[in-house]
Design an enzyme around this catalytic site. Structure first.
Site, mmCIF file in Angstrom:
data_model
loop_
_atom_site.group_PDB
_atom_site.id
_atom_site.type_symbol
_atom_site.label_atom_id
_atom_site.label_comp_id
_atom_site.label_asym_id
_atom_site.label_seq_id
_atom_site.Cartn_x
_atom_site.Cartn_y
_atom_site.Cartn_z
ATOM 1 N N MET A 64 -8.666 4.901 -6.017
ATOM 2 C CA MET A 64 -9.309 5.381 -5.249
ATOM 3 C C MET A 64 -10.901 5.322 -4.967
ATOM 4 S SD MET A 64 -7.641 6.913 -1.905
ATOM 5 C CE MET A 64 -7.706 8.850 -3.023
ATOM 6 N N LYS A 117 -2.596 1.642 6.226
ATOM 7 C CA LYS A 117 -3.226 2.511 5.492
ATOM 8 C C LYS A 117 -4.705 1.738 4.866
ATOM 9 C CE LYS A 117 -2.513 6.545 6.472
ATOM 10 N NZ LYS A 117 -2.913 7.444 4.804
ATOM 11 N N ASP A 155 4.137 1.028 3.788
ATOM 12 C CA ASP A 155 2.330 0.736 3.664
ATOM 13 C C ASP A 155 2.159 -0.441 2.742
ATOM 14 O OD1 ASP A 155 1.755 3.821 3.665
ATOM 15 O OD2 ASP A 155 1.264 4.075 1.850
HETATM 16 C C1 SAM Z 1 -3.987 6.196 -1.504
HETATM 17 S S1 SAM Z 1 -3.889 6.531 -3.558
HETATM 18 C C2 SAM Z 1 -2.265 6.142 -3.228
HETATM 19 C C3 SAM Z 1 -1.747 6.369 -4.406
HETATM 20 C C4 SAM Z 1 0.140 6.668 -5.072
HETATM 21 N N1 SAM Z 1 0.358 7.318 -3.480
HETATM 22 C C5 SAM Z 1 0.524 6.248 -5.941
HETATM 23 O O1 SAM Z 1 1.035 7.439 -6.341
HETATM 24 O O2 SAM Z 1 0.089 6.070 -6.783
HETATM 25 C C6 SAM Z 1 -4.223 4.326 -3.873
HETATM 26 C C7 SAM Z 1 -4.706 3.981 -4.781
HETATM 27 O O3 SAM Z 1 -4.385 4.366 -6.029
HETATM 28 C C8 SAM Z 1 -4.539 2.859 -6.999
HETATM 29 N N2 SAM Z 1 -3.493 2.399 -7.069
HETATM 30 C C9 SAM Z 1 -1.906 2.412 -6.250
HETATM 31 N N3 SAM Z 1 -1.960 0.762 -6.581
HETATM 32 C C10 SAM Z 1 -2.039 0.479 -7.675
HETATM 33 C C11 SAM Z 1 -2.043 -0.475 -8.589
HETATM 34 N N4 SAM Z 1 -1.012 -1.493 -8.527
HETATM 35 N N5 SAM Z 1 -3.480 -0.929 -9.347
HETATM 36 C C12 SAM Z 1 -4.562 -0.190 -9.467
HETATM 37 N N6 SAM Z 1 -4.371 1.103 -8.836
HETATM 38 C C13 SAM Z 1 -3.401 1.057 -7.933
HETATM 39 C C14 SAM Z 1 -5.704 2.635 -6.176
HETATM 40 O O4 SAM Z 1 -6.532 3.544 -6.874
HETATM 41 C C15 SAM Z 1 -5.603 2.506 -5.125
HETATM 42 O O5 SAM Z 1 -6.724 3.051 -4.452
#
Ligand code: SAM
Length: 255
Positions: A174, A58, A36
């Protein structure tokens, strides 16, 4: 890993040190790694040099990546060809990661798979900003919710009214593009406008930036600071604890 199997593996939220031991082990055994966009480069150092790494990242903000059906098809194809396949996903594969759909595709095809949970950004990103998602005497409940759709969008299945008056802490993933609508929706449904709220960009990494404000003013201050995805938003009294518990990151000044 046995040949002809897949592992849906969580890579954690960004800090490579948050990869689990099991994830590192499977990355070292894989023939193919489907990865990813939010997975950090250092994590890929666990992959054998002779393995193939395929970027299937994605992103909702470039629109150039493969569709979920294509990712599922690639996954099945590699497993059927007898390869050891790691599907490496940001955070935890089953938290807004569409990992369940990939697992369902494997299950429906009768192919063996395992799931390696990862540390989710929903918990770890607030923690690196000094914000515990629950705290005794402050709040006992937390809800992790997608901010992908506006509260007024009929397609949204999120019960914003219940969330406004319900759980103490809201962690919104998100949601950075819809912050004005999300905050207004929560206030309209009964959350106090002066509820502490924070946005964390690139949490757990050396690029981490944090904006702390109130629900009413957060969107404006985040726009002024120019925060960009990935951003995690936290709403609730636990945000106040950051003043005392802040421990990590070169943050920009808080509002
Ligand atoms: C599609 S979701 C996936 C979440 C992932 N499966 C998890 O458990 O962290 C992606 C969202 O996770 C959050 N996110 C992921 N990594 C991040 C980071 N390093 N800092 C802030 N938000 C993060 C953001 O809100 C981003 O839009």
């Amino acid at each position: 890993m046995i040949p002809g199997s897949a592992a849906l593996v969580g890579a954690g939220p960004g800090d490579p040190g948050l990869l689990t031991l099991r994830a590192a082990q499977l990355l070292g055994e894989a023939d193919v790694v489907l990865v990813d966009r939010l997975v950090s480069k250092e994590i890929l150092e666990h992959v054998r040099p002779e393995a193939t790494v395929v970027d299937v990242g994605k992103t909702s903000w470039t629109g150039t990546a493969p569709r979920q059906e294509e990712i599922n098809a690639q996954l099945l194809e590699h497993v059927r060809a007898g390869r050891r396949v790691v599907r490496l996903k940001g955070g935890d594969p089953f938290v807004f990661g569409r990992g369940s759909e990939e697992a369902q595709a494997l299950a429906a095809a009768g192919l063996p798979f395992e799931v390696v949970p990862g540390i989710s950004s929903a918990i770890a990103v607030p923690a690196y900003a000094g914000i515990p998602v629950t705290a005794r005497g402050v709040t006992q409940d937390v809800c992790v919710v997608t901010g992908h759709l506006d509260p007024d969008d009929p397609a949204s299945r999120v019960r914003w009214q219940a969330l406004a008056t319900g759980p103490g802490t809201l962690v919104i993933l998100m949601g950075q593009d819809r912050l004005p609508m999300l905050a207004a929706g929560l206030i309209r449904h009964g959350r106090a406008a002066d509820t502490p709220a924070a946005c964390i960009e690139q949490g757990t990494t050396t690029q981490q930036r944090v904006v702390v404000s109130t629900l009413e003013h957060l969107a404006r201050e985040v726009a002024a600071a120019g925060l960009r995805a990935p951003v995690t938003t936290v709403v609730g009294d636990v945000v106040r604890l950051r003043e005392e518990l802040r421990w990590f990151g070169p943050d920009l000044e808080d509002a």
